[in-house]
Design a protein around this motif. Structure first.
Motif, short mmCIF file in Angstrom:
data_model
loop_
_atom_site.label_atom_id
_atom_site.label_comp_id
_atom_site.label_asym_id
_atom_site.label_seq_id
_atom_site.Cartn_x
_atom_site.Cartn_y
_atom_site.Cartn_z
N LYS A 170 50.37 60.59 37.79
CA LYS A 170 49.20 59.72 37.63
C LYS A 170 48.03 60.41 36.95
N PHE A 171 47.95 61.73 37.11
CA PHE A 171 46.77 62.43 36.61
C PHE A 171 47.18 63.60 35.72
N ASP A 172 46.22 64.01 34.91
CA ASP A 172 46.45 65.16 34.06
C ASP A 172 45.61 66.32 34.59
N GLY A 173 46.15 67.52 34.46
CA GLY A 173 45.43 68.70 34.96
C GLY A 173 44.02 68.81 34.39
N SER A 174 43.86 68.32 33.17
CA SER A 174 42.54 68.44 32.53
C SER A 174 41.52 67.46 33.12
N ASP A 175 42.00 66.50 33.93
CA ASP A 175 41.07 65.59 34.60
C ASP A 175 40.37 66.26 35.78
N ILE A 176 40.91 67.41 36.19
CA ILE A 176 40.40 68.05 37.40
C ILE A 176 39.25 69.00 37.05
N SER A 186 50.38 69.43 58.77
CA SER A 186 50.37 68.63 57.55
C SER A 186 49.66 69.35 56.41
N THR A 187 50.05 68.99 55.20
CA THR A 187 49.37 69.45 54.00
C THR A 187 48.78 68.21 53.34
N ASP A 188 47.46 68.22 53.17
CA ASP A 188 46.78 67.03 52.66
C ASP A 188 46.17 67.34 51.30
N LEU A 189 46.39 66.43 50.36
CA LEU A 189 45.78 66.57 49.05
C LEU A 189 44.92 65.34 48.79
N VAL A 190 43.75 65.58 48.23
CA VAL A 190 42.87 64.46 47.97
C VAL A 190 42.21 64.65 46.61
N LEU A 191 42.01 63.54 45.90
CA LEU A 191 41.23 63.58 44.66
C LEU A 191 39.99 62.74 44.86
N LEU A 192 38.84 63.32 44.60
CA LEU A 192 37.59 62.57 44.71
C LEU A 192 37.09 62.26 43.30
N ASP A 193 36.47 61.07 43.15
CA ASP A 193 35.89 60.76 41.84
C ASP A 193 34.47 61.31 41.78
N ASN A 194 33.75 60.97 40.71
CA ASN A 194 32.41 61.53 40.52
C ASN A 194 31.43 61.14 41.62
N ASN A 195 31.72 60.03 42.29
CA ASN A 195 30.83 59.59 43.37
C ASN A 195 31.29 60.09 44.73
N MET A 196 32.23 61.04 44.72
CA MET A 196 32.76 61.62 45.95
C MET A 196 33.50 60.59 46.80
N LYS A 197 34.08 59.60 46.11
CA LYS A 197 34.91 58.62 46.81
C LYS A 197 36.37 59.02 46.61
N VAL A 198 37.19 58.67 47.60
CA VAL A 198 38.59 59.06 47.54
C VAL A 198 39.32 58.22 46.49
N ALA A 199 39.86 58.87 45.47
CA ALA A 199 40.59 58.15 44.43
C ALA A 199 42.09 58.18 44.71
N GLY A 209 39.35 67.50 56.02
CA GLY A 209 39.32 68.90 55.58
C GLY A 209 39.44 68.99 54.07
N ALA A 210 40.40 68.25 53.51
CA ALA A 210 40.64 68.27 52.07
C ALA A 210 39.42 67.71 51.31
N ILE A 211 38.83 66.66 51.87
CA ILE A 211 37.65 66.07 51.23
C ILE A 211 36.51 67.10 51.18
N GLY A 212 36.33 67.78 52.31
CA GLY A 212 35.29 68.81 52.36
C GLY A 212 35.55 69.91 51.35
N ALA A 213 36.80 70.33 51.24
CA ALA A 213 37.15 71.39 50.29
C ALA A 213 36.85 70.95 48.86
#
Lengths: 306, 325
Positions: free
Chosen positions: B50-56, B12-25, B246-250
Motif C-alpha cells: 500500500k505504501f512506498d518507503g519514500s512516503d515515510i 504483540s508487534t504493532d505497526l502504525v502509520l500516522l498522517d500529517n495530522n497525527m491520525k492513524v492511517a 505505544g506505536a502511535i507514541g513512537a
C-alpha cells in the motif's frame, strides 16, 4: 598459607581491611573474580532457594575459590554501629555456606563487631592465630589493616552539570556491576550524574532519623533512609533510584518509609533478581530519566511572577 | 507523508502509520510469537503493497524489542514504552490524568500532571497480573482471548481468586473449577483479582485521578474495564486504538526527532523480503560470558546486542544508543 576472600556482600566496602590484615600476617591472599555468569550459576546451584540474590552470589564466590585456598574467610558481621544490627543473613552467613557447600576448606567464622577499634581488634586477635602465633605480628597487621580501611573511600559523586539522582541501596547492589547491570554507567550514558550515601555526613543522616517515630533497628535502613530523605529535601538531586534485591525484607520497609516522607519527589525502585536480560531495567531507567527531564523543563517554564 | 511507529512487545508487534495530522492511517497488529524480526518483516510485507518507503518521513520504535527493531528498520527515535504511551495519550486527550497500561509482560501506571509525566510505576521482576497470564488462562480454558471479557460480563457473581502470583492464581482457579463454579464466574473472579493486584501492587500509593485511559492489549477485555470501574467507582476510557498506543507514541516522537535533524534513517519496506536472521553466541572475551546476539541481513551483519562491555555492540548499535540520549 593461602587465604581466600569471596568478593561478595560487604567486600566492596571492607576489602582493604581483610586483604591487608591477612597479607601483613604473611599469608598469600586470593579473592574470587568479579561476579559473572559462572559465579551466579554456582550460587543459584548451591544456595538455599529462598535467599536473596546477593546471598546466592556470595555462595557462588565461595564455591569458585574453595579449592584454591587453605583458609576461607566468611565474615560473620554482627554489628557496624552500636545499638544497631545488620541483616540477619549476615549473622548466619557461615552456617548457610557451610551447610550448603560440601568439602569446604577450614573457615574463619568468628563474629565481627565493628562498633569500635577495640571490638574489631578482638576479632583480629582470635582470627590472627589461625595464621600465626606471633602476637606482635597480629597487632601490627591489625594496625595496618585498620589504616587501609580508614583510607579506603567508597562512593560515587559525579560532577556533571546535569541531572543528578541519588542512588540508594545496599552497597553490594550498588557496587556489584553484574547484579545491577552496569546501572551507574547506564545512567551516566543518559547524562545523569549519580550520588551515593557516602558523601552525606552522619549527623545529617541522623537528623532525618530523629523525625521517625522510632530509630531503625538496621544500619542499612538508617543510612539509606537518612541519605535518601536528606538528598530529596535539600533538593541536591532531581530524583532517587532505589536498587533493591527481590525478596529483601529490610528494603520493603525502608522504601515505604522513604516514599512516605518525600511525597511526590521522583522515586524509582529497581528490583533485581537472577534476570540477565537488560531490557526491563533499561526501560525503567530511560523512562525515569525522561520524566525528570520533562519535570525540570516544566519547572523552569513556570513564570516567576503570577 | 506518513510517520511509522513500531512497538515490539512480548506478545504483540504493532505497526502504525500516522498522517500529517497525527491520525492513524494504517494499523497492523501481529503476534510476536517469540520472533520479533519475523513479526516486523510480516508487518512490512503488508505495508509494502500500500505504501512506498519514500512516503515515510520518520520511523520510531518502542517496546521491549525496540533496540533490535531500530537496527533493522533504521529508526529515527528509540523510546521506552512509558514515554511513548504518555505521548500518544496526550495527543488524543490533553485532560488525561492517569494511564493504566497492561501489556503482555508489563503493567504500568502513568500519572500525568499538566501534560507531563509526573510519576510512573511498573510491575517488578515478576510478570504476574499481565496480559500473558490472561492469555495462558484463556488457552487453558479453551476460550478465545477475544471472548474472555464477554464471559466475565455474563457472570452474576465473582469468585475470589488469589491474584498475587500467576501460579497461585492458577491453582486457586483450578480448585474453584473442581468445586463446580462455572467458567464465567471464575473468569470474572480472575479479572477482579488482576485489578486488585494492579491497584494494590503497581498503583500502590498513587492516587488514580480521572480522566483515566486504559491502554495496551488487555484493554480489549471488557471484563477488565468493568472490574476497574467497579473498583475505582468511576468510568474509565479505552481509546479507539488502545492496542496501538505505544506505536502511535513512537511515531509522534520520531516525527519530532526527524524534524529536528531534517532527515530520516528509515531503510524502506523492501527489507520485508530480505533474509534477516539472528544467531546468539557466548562471548569468550572475559568471565562475563555475555550472550551476544548477532543479526545478519542477507550476507552482511547489521547489528550486535547483549554485550555488557560494548566490544560487539559499539560498532553497530552506536546510532541506536545515541538516539536514546
Amino acid at each position: 598459607m593461602i587465604v581466600g576472600i569471596p568478593k561478595g556482600l560487604l567486600y566492596y566496602k571492607y576489602h582493604p581491611f581483610l586483604i591487608t590484615f591477612f597479607k601483613e600476617l604473611g599469608a598469600e591472599v586470593i579473592t574470587s573474580e568479579d561476579t559473572n555468569k559462572d559465579i551466579l550459576d554456582l550460587g543459584v546451584k548451591y544456595c538455599v532457594d529462598e535467599a536473596c540474590l546477593p546471598i546466592k552470589i556470595f555462595h557462588g564466590h565461595v564455591v569458585s575459590i574453595k579449592d584454591k585456598c587453605d583458609l576461607m574467610v566468611i565474615p560473620r558481621i554482627m554489628q557496624l554501629n552500636k545499638n544497631e544490627f545488620i541483616c540477619p543473613k549476615f549473622c548466619g552467613l557461615p552456617e548457610m555456606v557451610l551447610n550448603s557447600i560440601d568439602n569446604m576448606p577450614p573457615t574463619i567464622t568468628d563474629p565481627i563487631y565493628a562498633i569500635s577499634k577495640n571490638t574489631l581488634y578482638r576479632w583480629a586477635k582470635t582470627t590472627g592465630t589461625r595464621v600465626t602465633h606471633d602476637t606482635f605480628k597480629i597487632k601490627h597487621a591489625y594496625k595496618k589493616a585498620y589504616e587501609s580501611l580508614i583510607n579506603h573511600q567508597t562512593g560515587i559523586n559525579d560532577k556533571l552539570n546535569n541531572m543528578k539522582i541519588a542512588l540508594v541501596g545496599h552497597p553490594y547492589n550498588i557496587y556489584d556491576n553484574y547484579i545491577n547491570m552496569n546501572l551507574v554507567s547506564k545512567l551516566n550514558k543518559l547524562g545523569v550524574a549519580v550520588e551515593t550515601m557516602e558523601f552525606t555526613q552522619d549527623f545529617l543522616i541522623n537528623l532525618e532519623i530523629n523525625n521517625l517515630y522510632k530509630k531503625p533497628f538496621w544500619t542499612f535502613a538508617r543510612e539509606n533512609y537518612g541519605f535518601a530523605v536528606n538528598a530529596a529535601t535539600e533538593k541536591r538531586v532531581d530524583g532517587i533510584i532505589y536498587i533493591s534485591s527481590f525478596n529483601c525484607g529490610i528494603d520493603s520497609v525502608i522504601i515505604e518509609l522513604i516514599k512516605d516522607r518525600i511525597g511526590s519527589f521522583p522515586f524509582l525502585t529497581l528490583k533485581v533478581d537472577e534476570h540477565t536480560g537488560e531490557a526491563g531495567i533499561e526501560t525503567r531507567v530511560e523512562a525515569f530519566t525522561d520524566m525528570l527531564e520533562r519535570r525540570i523543563q516544566n519547572e523552569s517554564n513556570i513564570p516567576t511572577h503570577g | 507523508m506518513f510517520y511509522l511507529g513500531v512497538d515490539v512487545g512480548s506478545v504483540s508487534t504493532d505497526l502504525v502509520l500516522l498522517d500529517n495530522n497525527m491520525k492513524v492511517a494504517e494499523k497492523i497488529y501481529l503476534r510476536t510469537k517469540g520472533n520479533p524480526i519475523k513479526a516486523i518483516q510480516d508487518g512490512f510485507k503488508l505495508l509494502k503493497d500500500k505504501f512506498d518507503g519514500s512516503d515515510i518521513a520518520a520511523a520510531g520504535t518502542t517496546g521491549s524489542g525496540r533496540m533490535i527493531a531500530s537496527s533493522i528498520i533504521g529508526a529515527d527515535a528509540v523510546k521506552n514504552e512509558i514515554t511513548a504511551h504518555a505521548t500518544a495519550a496526550l495527543e488524543i486527550d490533553q485532560d488525561v490524568r492517569t494511564i493504566i497500561e497492561i501489556g503482555g509482560q508489563d503493567s504500568k501506571i502513568i500519572v500525568l500532571n499538566n501534560g507531563i509525566v509526573s510519576d510512573f510505576a511498573m510491575n517488578t521482576v515478576c510478570a504476574a497480573g499481565t496480559g500473558s497470564f490472561l492469555d495462558r488462562q484463556a488457552e487453558r480454558l479453551d476460550i478465545p482471548i477475544e471472548k474472555f471479557g464477554d464471559y466475565a460480563l455474563k457472570a452474576r457473581t465473582s469468585v475470589r481468586i488469589a491474584g498475587r502470583c500467576a501460579v497461585f492464581a492458577e491453582s486457586d482457579m483450578i480448585h474453584k473449577q473442581q468445586l463446580g463454579y462455572n467458567q464465567s464466574e471464575i473468569i470474572r473472579g480472575l479479572c477482579d483479582a488482576l485489578v486488585r493486584n494492579y491497584l494494590n501492587n503497581i498503583a500502590k500509593g498513587k492516587t488514580i485521578q480521572p480522566k483515566v485511559l486504559f491502554q495496551g492489549g488487555v484493554a480489549a477485555n471488557i471484563g477488565m474495564k468493568k472490574a476497574f470501574e467497579n473498583a475505582l467507582g468511576f468510568e474509565i476510557y479505552v481509546p479507539e486504538h488502545f492496542n496501538m498506543m505505544g506505536a502511535i507514541g513512537a511515531a509522534i516522537i520520531a516525527k519530532k526527532t526527524s524534524e529536528k535533524v531534517g532527515k530520516t534513517n528509515f531503510r524502506g519496506f523492501e527489507l520485508a523480503n530480505n533474509n534477516i536472521m539472528s544467531r546468539s553466541f557466548e562471548c569468550e572475551g572475559c568471565s562475563n560470558k555475555c550472550e551476544v546476539v548477532k543479526i545478519h541481513e542477507n550476507n552482511s551483519i547489521i547489528g550486535y546486542f547483549g554485550d555488557r562491555c560494548g566490544k560487539w555492540g559499539s560498532n553497530s548499535t552506536k546510532s541506536a544508543n545515541d538516539l536514546l540520549a
